[in-house]
Design a protein around this motif. Structure first.
Motif, PDB file in Angstrom:
ATOM      1  N   GLN A  55       0.835  -1.204   0.000  1.00 18.88           N
ATOM      2  CA  GLN A  55       0.000   0.000   0.000  1.00 18.88           C
ATOM      3  C   GLN A  55       0.870   1.253   0.000  1.00 18.88           C
ATOM      4  O   GLN A  55       0.570   2.231  -0.693  1.00 18.88           O
ATOM      5  CB  GLN A  55      -0.922   0.014   1.215  1.00 18.88           C
ATOM      6  CG  GLN A  55      -2.007  -1.022   1.175  1.00 18.88           C
ATOM      7  CD  GLN A  55      -2.767  -1.093   2.491  1.00 18.88           C
ATOM      8  OE1 GLN A  55      -2.458  -0.400   3.454  1.00 18.88           O
ATOM      9  NE2 GLN A  55      -3.793  -1.951   2.535  1.00 18.88           N
ATOM     10  N   ARG A  57       3.951   1.523  -1.167  1.00 14.97           N
ATOM     11  CA  ARG A  57       4.559   1.613  -2.492  1.00 14.97           C
ATOM     12  C   ARG A  57       3.554   2.181  -3.495  1.00 14.97           C
ATOM     13  O   ARG A  57       3.888   3.043  -4.309  1.00 14.97           O
ATOM     14  CB  ARG A  57       5.040   0.233  -2.933  1.00 14.97           C
ATOM     15  CG  ARG A  57       5.892   0.256  -4.180  1.00 14.97           C
ATOM     16  CD  ARG A  57       6.451  -1.121  -4.519  1.00 14.97           C
ATOM     17  NE  ARG A  57       7.334  -1.580  -3.454  1.00 14.97           N
ATOM     18  CZ  ARG A  57       7.284  -2.790  -2.904  1.00 14.97           C
ATOM     19  NH1 ARG A  57       6.385  -3.664  -3.293  1.00 14.97           N
ATOM     20  NH2 ARG A  57       8.130  -3.136  -1.964  1.00 14.97           N
ATOM     21  N   GLY A  58       2.303   1.732  -3.416  1.00 15.84           N
ATOM     22  CA  GLY A  58       1.260   2.242  -4.306  1.00 15.84           C
ATOM     23  C   GLY A  58       0.997   3.721  -4.090  1.00 15.84           C
ATOM     24  O   GLY A  58       0.768   4.470  -5.046  1.00 15.84           O
ATOM     25  N   SER A  59       1.016   4.164  -2.830  1.00 19.92           N
ATOM     26  CA  SER A  59       0.785   5.586  -2.567  1.00 19.92           C
ATOM     27  C   SER A  59       1.919   6.432  -3.125  1.00 19.92           C
ATOM     28  O   SER A  59       1.685   7.542  -3.607  1.00 19.92           O
ATOM     29  CB  SER A  59       0.601   5.839  -1.071  1.00 19.92           C
ATOM     30  OG  SER A  59       1.811   5.660  -0.377  1.00 19.92           O
ATOM     31  N   GLU A  61       3.748   5.573  -5.807  1.00 18.89           N
ATOM     32  CA  GLU A  61       3.627   5.521  -7.263  1.00 18.89           C
ATOM     33  C   GLU A  61       2.511   6.430  -7.769  1.00 18.89           C
ATOM     34  O   GLU A  61       2.624   7.023  -8.839  1.00 18.89           O
ATOM     35  CB  GLU A  61       3.396   4.081  -7.719  1.00 18.89           C
ATOM     36  CG  GLU A  61       4.622   3.200  -7.586  1.00 18.89           C
ATOM     37  CD  GLU A  61       4.332   1.738  -7.860  1.00 18.89           C
ATOM     38  OE1 GLU A  61       3.160   1.393  -8.135  1.00 18.89           O
ATOM     39  OE2 GLU A  61       5.286   0.935  -7.781  1.00 18.89           O
ATOM     40  N   GLU A  62       1.424   6.526  -7.009  1.00 23.12           N
ATOM     41  CA  GLU A  62       0.282   7.346  -7.418  1.00 23.12           C
ATOM     42  C   GLU A  62       0.359   8.759  -6.851  1.00 23.12           C
ATOM     43  O   GLU A  62      -0.579   9.533  -7.006  1.00 23.12           O
ATOM     44  CB  GLU A  62      -1.014   6.664  -6.975  1.00 23.12           C
ATOM     45  CG  GLU A  62      -1.223   5.319  -7.626  1.00 23.12           C
ATOM     46  CD  GLU A  62      -2.380   4.543  -6.999  1.00 23.12           C
ATOM     47  OE1 GLU A  62      -3.120   5.120  -6.183  1.00 23.12           O
ATOM     48  OE2 GLU A  62      -2.527   3.361  -7.332  1.00 23.12           O
ATOM     49  N   LEU A  63       1.473   9.081  -6.177  1.00 23.51           N
ATOM     50  CA  LEU A  63       1.695  10.403  -5.579  1.00 23.51           C
ATOM     51  C   LEU A  63       0.581  10.791  -4.606  1.00 23.51           C
ATOM     52  O   LEU A  63       0.149  11.936  -4.559  1.00 23.51           O
ATOM     53  CB  LEU A  63       1.857  11.468  -6.678  1.00 23.51           C
ATOM     54  CG  LEU A  63       3.036  11.255  -7.618  1.00 23.51           C
ATOM     55  CD1 LEU A  63       3.028  12.305  -8.703  1.00 23.51           C
ATOM     56  CD2 LEU A  63       4.343  11.278  -6.859  1.00 23.51           C
ATOM     57  N   ARG A  64       0.123   9.795  -3.820  1.00 27.99           N
ATOM     58  CA  ARG A  64      -0.858  10.059  -2.765  1.00 27.99           C
ATOM     59  C   ARG A  64      -0.137  10.252  -1.448  1.00 27.99           C
ATOM     60  O   ARG A  64       1.029   9.913  -1.303  1.00 27.99           O
ATOM     61  CB  ARG A  64      -1.844   8.888  -2.637  1.00 27.99           C
ATOM     62  CG  ARG A  64      -2.825   8.766  -3.785  1.00 27.99           C
ATOM     63  CD  ARG A  64      -3.833   7.642  -3.567  1.00 27.99           C
ATOM     64  NE  ARG A  64      -3.179   6.339  -3.743  1.00 27.99           N
ATOM     65  CZ  ARG A  64      -3.077   5.406  -2.799  1.00 27.99           C
ATOM     66  NH1 ARG A  64      -3.584   5.592  -1.611  1.00 27.99           N
ATOM     67  NH2 ARG A  64      -2.476   4.263  -3.038  1.00 27.99           N
ATOM     68  N   ARG A 124       1.311  17.913 -10.234  1.00 27.15           N
ATOM     69  CA  ARG A 124       1.661  16.518 -10.499  1.00 27.15           C
ATOM     70  C   ARG A 124       2.306  16.409 -11.870  1.00 27.15           C
ATOM     71  O   ARG A 124       1.861  17.052 -12.817  1.00 27.15           O
ATOM     72  CB  ARG A 124       0.410  15.642 -10.464  1.00 27.15           C
ATOM     73  CG  ARG A 124      -0.104  15.443  -9.085  1.00 27.15           C
ATOM     74  CD  ARG A 124      -1.216  14.462  -9.103  1.00 27.15           C
ATOM     75  NE  ARG A 124      -1.593  14.143  -7.743  1.00 27.15           N
ATOM     76  CZ  ARG A 124      -2.390  13.165  -7.419  1.00 27.15           C
ATOM     77  NH1 ARG A 124      -2.920  12.408  -8.338  1.00 27.15           N
ATOM     78  NH2 ARG A 124      -2.671  12.931  -6.175  1.00 27.15           N
ATOM     79  N   GLN A 126       2.897  15.440 -15.429  1.00 26.05           N
ATOM     80  CA  GLN A 126       2.056  14.914 -16.489  1.00 26.05           C
ATOM     81  C   GLN A 126       2.945  14.618 -17.673  1.00 26.05           C
ATOM     82  O   GLN A 126       4.062  15.112 -17.779  1.00 26.05           O
ATOM     83  CB  GLN A 126       0.974  15.922 -16.861  1.00 26.05           C
ATOM     84  CG  GLN A 126       0.030  16.212 -15.715  1.00 26.05           C
ATOM     85  CD  GLN A 126      -0.964  17.306 -16.079  1.00 26.05           C
ATOM     86  OE1 GLN A 126      -0.876  17.907 -17.133  1.00 26.05           O
ATOM     87  NE2 GLN A 126      -1.912  17.553 -15.208  1.00 26.05           N
TER      88      GLN A 126
END
Length: 157
Positions: A55, A57-59, A61-64, A124, A126
């Motif tokens: 989780q 790592r996912g945050s 990667e998604e810049l959360r 972010r 793009q």
């Protein structure tokens, strides 16, 4: 003062529980329970730790905001320390911290008490639009093979 009380009360609670449970079921079953909870706790901490790591790592990667997965990871780490500590009270608290709902409730409670500020530098990233000044192409090496010296390709007429 609160920390002193915690360090005083937790061992007293553990000693009382060991005496009560040992008196009910005997020494060896009591020790077996302590060892089994340590083994089971290690397995659960490892599996839940890997989930939280994914989780986190996912945050990234998604810049959360990674605050919640980090808090869950810290609580799982603390849970592992409690589960490896011999005792029934620490095991109960350790297993409680492995329940995702309890961790989420603790996170919400902590978040209310802590002022969290975020800073964002720019927007972010793009995908950049196609740049008309960049030319994509292939090339062919015109240098002669090693051992053959000749004029460079720039001086040929």
């Amino acid at each position: 003062m609160r920390l002193f009380l915690l360090f005083l009360l937790v061992p007293l609670i553990e000693i009382a529980l060991f005496i009560q449970i040992g008196g009910l079921i005997g020494l060896w079953p009591t020790l077996a329970i302590v060892i089994l909870t340590a083994i089971l706790g290690t397995f659960l901490v490892r599996s839940q730790g890997l989930q939280v790591l994914n989780q986190l790592r996912g945050s990234f990667e998604e810049l959360r905001d990674p605050t919640e997965p980090l808090a869950h990871g810290a609580m799982i780490l603390f849970s592992g320390a409690l589960l490896l500590t011999p005792g029934f009270f620490t095991d109960a608290v350790g297993f409680a911290l492995l329940v995702p709902g309890i961790r989420s409730a603790m996170y919400r409670t902590i978040r209310k008490r802590v002022n969290i500020e975020t800073v964002q530098y720019g927007s972010r990233p793009q995908r950049a639009p196609e740049d008309p000044t960049i030319i994509d192409g292939d090339y062919e090496d015109l240098d002669p093979p090693k051992g053959q010296q000749g004029p460079s390709g720039w001086t040929r007429h």
